[in-house]
Design an enzyme around this catalytic site. Structure first.
Site, PDB file in Angstrom:
ATOM      1  N   CYS A 184       0.849  -1.197   0.000  1.00 14.71           N
ATOM      2  CA  CYS A 184       0.000   0.000   0.000  1.00 14.71           C
ATOM      3  C   CYS A 184       0.879   1.240   0.000  1.00 14.71           C
ATOM      4  O   CYS A 184       1.860   1.301   0.747  1.00 14.71           O
ATOM      5  CB  CYS A 184      -0.884  -0.026   1.245  1.00 14.71           C
ATOM      6  N   HIS A 192      -8.876  -4.045  -1.980  1.00 16.57           N
ATOM      7  CA  HIS A 192      -7.878  -3.282  -1.215  1.00 16.57           C
ATOM      8  C   HIS A 192      -8.234  -1.787  -1.196  1.00 16.57           C
ATOM      9  O   HIS A 192      -8.231  -1.154  -0.132  1.00 16.57           O
ATOM     10  CB  HIS A 192      -6.480  -3.502  -1.812  1.00 16.57           C
ATOM     11  N   GLU A 193      -8.545  -1.227  -2.371  1.00 16.76           N
ATOM     12  CA  GLU A 193      -8.866   0.206  -2.435  1.00 16.76           C
ATOM     13  C   GLU A 193     -10.187   0.497  -1.732  1.00 16.76           C
ATOM     14  O   GLU A 193     -10.334   1.513  -1.049  1.00 16.76           O
ATOM     15  CB  GLU A 193      -8.916   0.693  -3.892  1.00 16.76           C
ATOM     16  N   HIS A 242     -10.029   1.156   1.892  1.00 15.10           N
ATOM     17  CA  HIS A 242      -9.643   2.518   2.287  1.00 15.10           C
ATOM     18  C   HIS A 242     -10.873   3.406   2.474  1.00 15.10           C
ATOM     19  O   HIS A 242     -10.881   4.291   3.330  1.00 15.10           O
ATOM     20  CB  HIS A 242      -8.726   3.145   1.235  1.00 15.10           C
TER      21      HIS A 242
HETATM   22 CO    CO Z   1      -3.683   0.915   0.032  1.00 13.09          CO
END
Ligand code: CO
Length: 192
Positions: free
Chosen positions: A98, A140-141, A144
């Site tokens: 990341c 993954h995004e 966030h």
């Molecule tokens: Co990330």
């Protein structure tokens, strides 16, 4: 314009992001700046909270990897107000990293198939299914936008072992070749 990326420990990375609509100011410019920032730090995905803006917006471009990962062909996307509505399949492990957590890579276990609803940059609606590495990049995004970081998903023992390195990232005690905002860096201290 290249935007600085907030580092692990920054409060914005822990917020649940807000939805936006067509009236969001200078959205096209923000999207272009996010792509530019992502490319300049050699990332394949970037979520708005990582540039200190707590909105449901993420950009991804896996096309630099389409030779080794054929499914990455043409995978360049802007997702606005995304919601993963279903995850399925047998969990699999994949090594993640990341831009907000430089130099740390860890195996993360997630489901391989996702169904996601989102809007593109012209606010057209989509309801799509992704699998494998493409699903993984989105997951993954997407995390966030929910205030979750990939190291939250690793076994506790691994996280304990990483504790000092994570603290060093928050304090800016790392070398990184892109611009970052370190939440615990002492004022007046310049390192990069
Ligand atoms: Co990330």
């Amino acid at each position: 314009m290249i935007l600085p990326i907030v580092a692990y420990g920054h409060p914005t990375l822990r917020k649940v992001s807000e939805e936006i609509n067509e009236d969001y100011p200078n959205l096209d410019e923000l999207i272009e700046n996010m792509f530019e920032s992502m490319y300049s730090s050699s990332g394949i995905g970037l979520a708005a909270p990582q540039v200190n803006i707590s909105i449901r917006l993420m950009v991804m471009d896996a096309t630099p990897y389409e030779e080794e990962t054929p499914e990455a062909k043409g995978f360049k996307k802007v997702l606005i107000n995304p919601y993963i509505i279903e995850e399925s399949g047998d969990e699999w492990s994949f090594n993640e990293g990341c831009l907000s957590v430089p130099e740390i890579r860890e195996d993360v276990v997630r489901k391989p198939v996702i169904r996601i609803q989102y809007y593109d940059r012209d606010f057209n609606f989509y309801d799509e299914t992704y699998t494998g590495v493409m699903a993984r990049i989105i997951q993954h995004e997407y995390d966030h936008l929910e205030g979750v970081i990939f190291v939250d998903r690793i076994p506790n023992i691994r996280k304990i072992l990483l504790k000092k390195r994570l603290n060093d990232i928050s304090k800016g005690n790392i070398k990184v070749n892109y611009k970052m905002i370190f939440p615990q860096r002492k004022k007046g201290k310049k390192r990069n």
